[in-house]
Design a protein around this motif. Structure first.
Motif, PDB file in Angstrom:
ATOM      1  N   MET A 165       1.217  -1.506   0.131  1.00 52.73           N
ATOM      2  CA  MET A 165       0.058   0.479  -0.092  1.00 52.73           C
ATOM      3  C   MET A 165       0.721   1.551   0.260  1.00 52.73           C
ATOM      4  O   MET A 165      -0.136   2.045  -0.749  1.00 52.73           O
ATOM      5  CB  MET A 165      -1.142   0.052   0.970  1.00 52.73           C
ATOM      6  N   PRO A 166       1.844   1.000   1.165  1.00 54.99           N
ATOM      7  CA  PRO A 166       2.895   2.944   0.946  1.00 54.99           C
ATOM      8  C   PRO A 166       3.668   3.166  -0.385  1.00 54.99           C
ATOM      9  O   PRO A 166       3.588   3.913  -0.796  1.00 54.99           O
ATOM     10  CB  PRO A 166       3.367   2.514   2.046  1.00 54.99           C
ATOM     11  N   LEU A 191     -10.226  -3.526  -0.535  1.00 57.35           N
ATOM     12  CA  LEU A 191     -10.650  -2.778  -1.580  1.00 57.35           C
ATOM     13  C   LEU A 191     -10.810  -1.950  -1.346  1.00 57.35           C
ATOM     14  O   LEU A 191     -11.258  -0.431  -2.046  1.00 57.35           O
ATOM     15  CB  LEU A 191     -12.615  -3.660  -1.921  1.00 57.35           C
ATOM     16  N   LYS A 192     -11.791  -1.383   0.303  1.00 56.09           N
ATOM     17  CA  LYS A 192     -11.725   0.039  -0.303  1.00 56.09           C
ATOM     18  C   LYS A 192     -10.414   1.120   0.393  1.00 56.09           C
ATOM     19  O   LYS A 192     -10.721   2.122   0.168  1.00 56.09           O
ATOM     20  CB  LYS A 192     -13.117   0.337   1.862  1.00 56.09           C
ATOM     21  N   ARG A 193      -9.699   0.388   0.533  1.00 61.51           N
ATOM     22  CA  ARG A 193      -8.415   0.916   1.380  1.00 61.51           C
ATOM     23  C   ARG A 193      -7.498   1.134  -0.328  1.00 61.51           C
ATOM     24  O   ARG A 193      -6.891   1.954  -0.340  1.00 61.51           O
ATOM     25  CB  ARG A 193      -7.267   0.299   2.038  1.00 61.51           C
ATOM     26  N   ILE A 194      -7.822  -0.016  -1.317  1.00 62.51           N
ATOM     27  CA  ILE A 194      -6.957   0.885  -2.315  1.00 62.51           C
ATOM     28  C   ILE A 194      -7.998   1.500  -2.869  1.00 62.51           C
ATOM     29  O   ILE A 194      -7.075   2.606  -3.834  1.00 62.51           O
ATOM     30  CB  ILE A 194      -7.129  -0.794  -3.466  1.00 62.51           C
ATOM     31  N   GLU A 195      -9.345   1.473  -2.977  1.00 57.47           N
ATOM     32  CA  GLU A 195      -9.764   3.055  -4.054  1.00 57.47           C
ATOM     33  C   GLU A 195      -9.990   4.211  -2.904  1.00 57.47           C
ATOM     34  O   GLU A 195      -9.843   5.330  -3.562  1.00 57.47           O
ATOM     35  CB  GLU A 195     -11.368   3.006  -3.768  1.00 57.47           C
ATOM     36  N   GLU A 243      -9.328   5.601  -7.717  1.00 57.33           N
ATOM     37  CA  GLU A 243      -9.754   4.981  -8.786  1.00 57.33           C
ATOM     38  C   GLU A 243     -10.825   4.004  -8.914  1.00 57.33           C
ATOM     39  O   GLU A 243     -10.274   2.717  -7.889  1.00 57.33           O
ATOM     40  CB  GLU A 243      -8.008   4.738  -9.747  1.00 57.33           C
ATOM     41  N   PRO A 244     -11.385   3.649  -9.735  1.00 60.30           N
ATOM     42  CA  PRO A 244     -12.375   2.464  -9.681  1.00 60.30           C
ATOM     43  C   PRO A 244     -11.580   1.193 -10.040  1.00 60.30           C
ATOM     44  O   PRO A 244     -10.795   1.178  -9.903  1.00 60.30           O
ATOM     45  CB  PRO A 244     -13.485   2.294 -10.743  1.00 60.30           C
ATOM     46  N   ILE A 245     -11.563   0.016  -8.927  1.00 67.11           N
ATOM     47  CA  ILE A 245     -11.169  -1.295  -8.310  1.00 67.11           C
ATOM     48  C   ILE A 245     -11.558  -1.595 -10.529  1.00 67.11           C
ATOM     49  O   ILE A 245     -13.008  -1.910 -11.026  1.00 67.11           O
ATOM     50  CB  ILE A 245     -11.182  -1.616  -8.010  1.00 67.11           C
ATOM     51  N   VAL A 246     -10.790  -2.355 -10.800  1.00 66.16           N
ATOM     52  CA  VAL A 246     -10.970  -3.252 -12.214  1.00 66.16           C
ATOM     53  C   VAL A 246     -10.893  -4.535 -11.896  1.00 66.16           C
ATOM     54  O   VAL A 246      -9.126  -5.245 -10.839  1.00 66.16           O
ATOM     55  CB  VAL A 246      -9.475  -3.285 -13.405  1.00 66.16           C
TER      56      VAL A 246
END
Length: 197
Positions: free
Chosen positions: A23-24, A58-62, A67-70
């Motif tokens: 994530m970082p 998923l929430k953290r990535i967004e 951006e919307p997740i593919v």
């Protein structure tokens, strides 16, 4: 090389214990001015583990990418000729996904993102995290190392005593590896000590 204005795909497969390291690095790519589009495998999308629920990740990535997740092959396919990526990162990439990529199997959005990027002649960067890299999966890793436009985040043994076949990328070298890959060069040395004293 500046990453400002570059469009980076970031594929995450199911090495759940590695997400916190990754994530970082996504944040660093964005801080360097890149647009990051996230791709996730089916297991990332649906599996809860002791490292966190799928909904949490998923929430953290967004939140990080904005951006919307593919998350389907259909969503990933246009990132070839229609919307080419400057680079596709797969980190972490598991032994399972490594073997599929090495043998041209495209059964999910992360691998489709890699295939689409290679089809455009652009670089794919791999951050391996697999317990059998020095076992049966070694042949697949070497095959990918010899493949045009595929680059590796430097990697090494993460626990040579308890897990002697395991190799994990030094994720803190991700941004530098992406910069080198876009310039057409493998960041060296590629074989490193995973953990340094």
């Amino acid at each position: 090389m500046s990453l400002k204005g570059k469009h980076i795909g970031f594929g995450i497969s199911a090495s759940h214990c590695t997400y916190e390291e990754v994530m970082p690095q996504i944040e660093k790519l964005i801080a360097h001015g890149a647009k990051v589009t996230p791709f996730v495998s089916g297991n990332v999308k649906s599996t809860d583990t002791k490292f966190g629920t799928s909904a949490y990740w998923l929430k953290r990535i967004e939140e990080i990418t904005k951006e919307p997740i593919v998350d389907t092959i259909v969503k990933a396919e246009p990132f070839g000729p229609k919307t080419p990526l400057d680079c596709m990162v797969l980190a972490p990439i598991t032994g399972n996904s490594t073997s599929k990529l090495a043998n041209a199997m495209t059964d999910g959005p992360v691998l489709m993102g890699a295939k689409a990027t290679l089809r455009s002649g652009n670089p794919v960067v791999l951050g391996i995290s697999t317990n059998d890299a020095l076992g049966l999966n070694g042949v697949n890793i070497m095959k990918l190392m010899a493949t045009k436009n595929i680059y590796f985040i430097p990697f090494g043994q993460d626990d040579p005593i308890k897990k002697p076949n395991s190799l994990v990328a030094r994720m803190e070298a991700l941004v530098e590896t992406v910069e080198s890959a876009i310039a057409g060069k493998q960041l060296q040395p590629v074989l490193v000590e995973k953990f340094r004293d």
